[in-house]
Design a protein around this motif. Sequence first.
Motif, PDB file in Angstrom:
ATOM      1  N   ASN A 395      20.300  52.669  37.841  1.00 48.11           N
ATOM      2  CA  ASN A 395      20.297  51.220  37.897  1.00 48.11           C
ATOM      3  C   ASN A 395      19.400  50.716  36.766  1.00 48.11           C
ATOM      4  OD1 ASN A 395      21.592  49.959  40.598  1.00 48.11           O
ATOM      5  ND2 ASN A 395      20.803  52.013  41.001  1.00 48.11           N
ATOM      6  N   SER A 396      19.992  49.983  35.837  1.00 47.99           N
ATOM      7  CA  SER A 396      19.266  49.472  34.680  1.00 47.99           C
ATOM      8  C   SER A 396      18.814  48.049  34.986  1.00 47.99           C
ATOM      9  CB  SER A 396      20.172  49.499  33.442  1.00 47.99           C
ATOM     10  OG  SER A 396      19.435  49.163  32.279  1.00 47.99           O
ATOM     11  N   PHE A 397      17.507  47.858  35.007  1.00 50.08           N
ATOM     12  CA  PHE A 397      16.915  46.624  35.533  1.00 50.08           C
ATOM     13  C   PHE A 397      16.989  45.484  34.518  1.00 50.08           C
ATOM     14  CE2 PHE A 397      13.350  43.770  36.397  1.00 50.08           C
ATOM     15  CZ  PHE A 397      13.516  43.539  37.749  1.00 50.08           C
ATOM     16  N   VAL A 398      17.374  44.309  35.015  1.00 43.65           N
ATOM     17  CA  VAL A 398      17.298  43.091  34.211  1.00 43.65           C
ATOM     18  C   VAL A 398      16.508  42.045  35.000  1.00 43.65           C
ATOM     19  CG1 VAL A 398      19.400  43.442  32.872  1.00 43.65           C
ATOM     20  CG2 VAL A 398      19.540  42.324  35.102  1.00 43.65           C
ATOM     21  N   TYR A 420      17.740  38.420  43.272  1.00 45.24           N
ATOM     22  CA  TYR A 420      17.697  39.876  43.373  1.00 45.24           C
ATOM     23  C   TYR A 420      18.398  40.325  44.642  1.00 45.24           C
ATOM     24  CZ  TYR A 420      13.646  39.245  46.553  1.00 45.24           C
ATOM     25  OH  TYR A 420      12.808  38.881  47.581  1.00 45.24           O
ATOM     26  N   THR A 421      18.703  41.619  44.698  1.00 49.42           N
ATOM     27  CA  THR A 421      19.301  42.216  45.891  1.00 49.42           C
ATOM     28  C   THR A 421      18.408  43.351  46.384  1.00 49.42           C
ATOM     29  OG1 THR A 421      20.632  43.755  44.562  1.00 49.42           O
ATOM     30  CG2 THR A 421      21.640  41.642  45.162  1.00 49.42           C
ATOM     31  N   ARG A 422      18.531  43.656  47.682  1.00 50.09           N
ATOM     32  CA  ARG A 422      17.638  44.632  48.316  1.00 50.09           C
ATOM     33  C   ARG A 422      18.336  45.987  48.495  1.00 50.09           C
ATOM     34  NH1 ARG A 422      16.319  39.704  51.375  1.00 50.09           N
ATOM     35  NH2 ARG A 422      14.095  39.205  51.047  1.00 50.09           N
ATOM     36  N   LYS A 449      23.955  47.227  34.852  1.00 53.79           N
ATOM     37  CA  LYS A 449      22.791  46.355  34.874  1.00 53.79           C
ATOM     38  C   LYS A 449      22.694  45.651  36.232  1.00 53.79           C
ATOM     39  CE  LYS A 449      21.332  46.854  30.577  1.00 53.79           C
ATOM     40  NZ  LYS A 449      19.968  47.288  30.229  1.00 53.79           N
ATOM     41  N   SER A 450      21.460  45.506  36.742  1.00 57.32           N
ATOM     42  CA  SER A 450      21.279  44.852  38.039  1.00 57.32           C
ATOM     43  C   SER A 450      19.818  44.463  38.207  1.00 57.32           C
ATOM     44  CB  SER A 450      21.701  45.786  39.185  1.00 57.32           C
ATOM     45  OG  SER A 450      20.907  46.967  39.180  1.00 57.32           O
ATOM     46  N   THR A 451      19.549  43.675  39.246  1.00 59.24           N
ATOM     47  CA  THR A 451      18.176  43.299  39.616  1.00 59.24           C
ATOM     48  C   THR A 451      17.982  43.687  41.078  1.00 59.24           C
ATOM     49  OG1 THR A 451      18.368  41.413  38.103  1.00 59.24           O
ATOM     50  CG2 THR A 451      16.468  41.442  39.578  1.00 59.24           C
ATOM     51  N   LYS A 452      17.678  44.980  41.281  1.00 59.15           N
ATOM     52  CA  LYS A 452      17.584  45.522  42.634  1.00 59.15           C
ATOM     53  C   LYS A 452      16.142  45.840  42.985  1.00 59.15           C
ATOM     54  CE  LYS A 452      22.217  47.571  42.645  1.00 59.15           C
ATOM     55  NZ  LYS A 452      23.028  48.792  42.892  1.00 59.15           N
ATOM     56  N   VAL A 453      15.791  45.642  44.259  1.00 56.23           N
ATOM     57  CA  VAL A 453      14.455  45.957  44.737  1.00 56.23           C
ATOM     58  C   VAL A 453      14.552  46.933  45.904  1.00 56.23           C
ATOM     59  CG1 VAL A 453      13.728  43.621  44.086  1.00 56.23           C
ATOM     60  CG2 VAL A 453      14.209  44.132  46.494  1.00 56.23           C
ATOM     61  N   LYS A 454      13.452  47.618  46.142  1.00 55.37           N
ATOM     62  CA  LYS A 454      13.293  48.460  47.319  1.00 55.37           C
ATOM     63  C   LYS A 454      12.342  47.749  48.265  1.00 55.37           C
ATOM     64  CE  LYS A 454      12.995  52.087  50.082  1.00 55.37           C
ATOM     65  NZ  LYS A 454      14.113  52.512  50.968  1.00 55.37           N
ATOM     66  N   THR A 455      12.798  47.425  49.466  1.00 58.76           N
ATOM     67  CA  THR A 455      11.985  46.698  50.433  1.00 58.76           C
ATOM     68  C   THR A 455      11.208  47.678  51.299  1.00 58.76           C
ATOM     69  OG1 THR A 455      13.573  44.881  50.466  1.00 58.76           O
ATOM     70  CG2 THR A 455      12.007  44.997  52.286  1.00 58.76           C
ATOM     71  N   ASP A 547      12.456  47.046  27.999  1.00 57.02           N
ATOM     72  CA  ASP A 547      13.489  46.108  27.564  1.00 57.02           C
ATOM     73  C   ASP A 547      14.886  46.653  27.802  1.00 57.02           C
ATOM     74  OD1 ASP A 547      11.598  44.314  26.770  1.00 57.02           O
ATOM     75  OD2 ASP A 547      12.311  44.127  24.711  1.00 57.02           O
ATOM     76  N   LEU A 548      15.031  47.978  27.746  1.00 52.21           N
ATOM     77  CA  LEU A 548      16.338  48.599  27.970  1.00 52.21           C
ATOM     78  C   LEU A 548      16.676  48.738  29.447  1.00 52.21           C
ATOM     79  CD1 LEU A 548      16.253  51.432  25.274  1.00 52.21           C
ATOM     80  CD2 LEU A 548      17.573  49.310  25.191  1.00 52.21           C
ATOM     81  N   GLY A 549      15.710  48.478  30.349  1.00 51.42           N
ATOM     82  CA  GLY A 549      16.015  48.474  31.779  1.00 51.42           C
ATOM     83  C   GLY A 549      15.345  49.527  32.617  1.00 51.42           C
TER      84      GLY A 549
END
Length: 576
Positions: A395-398, A420-422, A449-455, A547-549
């Motif tokens: 998962n490449s973070f943005v 973001y998503t969990r 590319k995604s904006t994922k978090v671990k809760t 910057d690349l994620g």
Amino acid sequence: MARPWSSIVLPFGLIALVFACVAQASIVEHTFNVGNLSISQLCQPPRIITAVNGQLPGPAIHAREGDTVVVHLVNQSPYNMTIHWHGIFQRGTPWADGPTMVTQCPVKPGGNYTYRFNVMEQEGTLWWHAHISFLRATVYGALVLRPRGGAEAYPFPTKPDREETVILGEWWNDNVYYLEQMAFLTGFTARNADAYTINGKPGDLYNCSNGNQTYKFQVQSNETYLLRIINAALNTPLFFKVANHRFTVVGADAAYTTPYETDVVVIAPGQTVDALMVASAAVGRYYMAASPYDSAIPQGPPFSETTATAVVEYVGSEGEETPVLPSRPEYNDTATAFRFLSNLTALVLPGKPTVPLSVDTRMFVTVGLGVSDCQPRQLLCNRSTTVFSSSMNNNSFVLPAPGAVSMLQAHYSGATAGVYTRDFPDRPPVVFHYTADASDTASLPYTPKSTKVKTLRYNETVEMVLQNTRLIAKESHPMHLHGFNFFVLAQGFGNYDEATATPQFNLVNPQERNTVAVPTGGWAVIRFVANNPGMWFMHCHFEAHLDLGLGMVFEVQDGPTAETSVPPPPADLPQC
């Protein structure tokens, strides 16, 4: 029924202790004016850089354990700005952590914001830096945390006579903001630095660097010096040596270590090392040297095979001949790097945290390079092919899009949709031979590319295996976690094997850090307790890889009390 305070009688000794602690704690207040600074280095005409208070490095902050630090940021630069207090826990003050769009929107040109945080259960060397774009190349400084009892309270084998801060950095002859912007727009990686620096100066071994472009440390024979060494470089781990001198390492990332004797310090971007050095050589002049460690296999981008120097000058040797230059490790000396980085252990002290023995959540996370499709905002990108990327568990973070709200604001308000998503995964989507050359196929490096978090629940104990991959290239990635220290239980090369690695776990005195350099083509196991509610960035401290994620975010839920919950945002929190 609780008694009113007026009816509670405290023993006199406890009253004295309470008042002594209150009296010792203080407010440390600074104003950071971020603006333009004209500077000339490496035979180049003067150019404008972004700096704090017209200094490179920026002003040092000195505080004691228990103090409150207040910094008024005034952005007089032409760029958006945030400041991260690297390694500070920010317990109760998550809005002050600083990474743009994670805990705050940036401070716009002409704007201001006051960072306020407490120094809690931390002593040693940390640092501060911009946490937006490549601007931390010149926006950085030391954050020195001393024990309340002063130098006599240091748990060192020898008390230092004096202290010196040594900040290692990188220098570009070009505007770093434009370099980063062009790299993003095209999908290429920005070129590496033109030089390395010690306290902002490249030193004698570069062209046009004699005289005022070499930093000097004056020492007195037989005195002991506490060197507070910080790697503020954007993309380069460094070997650090002083000719004819040895070090006793006593701290790393503001956590005390058992004394470790060495003649070389290895330090990745984001890390700090506290080392005692006795001025026991013959009266003379000696070079302090910082040279690059290139861990990439089979190869990484071109880098400057040069050495930054400063001069250690004994009293009485002024004006003598050229300083003695230390021998330096080969640029790809992974054996020396691993020996230093894996041999440090914690100094276990009464009342200090120890490694948790039970684990609630186990994660296996691959860290490495890859390729992705062009993003919509990469206007100069070749959309007929893929571009360089990096990822954690594929998962490449943005960051959230400009104009949105920060992730912490979304968390606090409960309005996370579109931010973001969990669903950051605990394991990679495919199990493969992570470090084999054969794994670098056409399909495996691709990452979305995604904006994922671990809760995480409040107080949950997390164990994470960080596994480097061979995709594109193997490389030692310095992984930094905001908001926490973690214990490094074990490190090694190749694919992580639980059966053989678990017996190697150090559960007695593992080193405690906020940034771990995962061995190139190898793995590291870390463990921490999620006792700090908020949104906490974890990412590679190579700015090019971030910057690349190469990042993700931990979302730590509130605890059972107001003190263990995210407080309301401050009134002057910048808006997007």
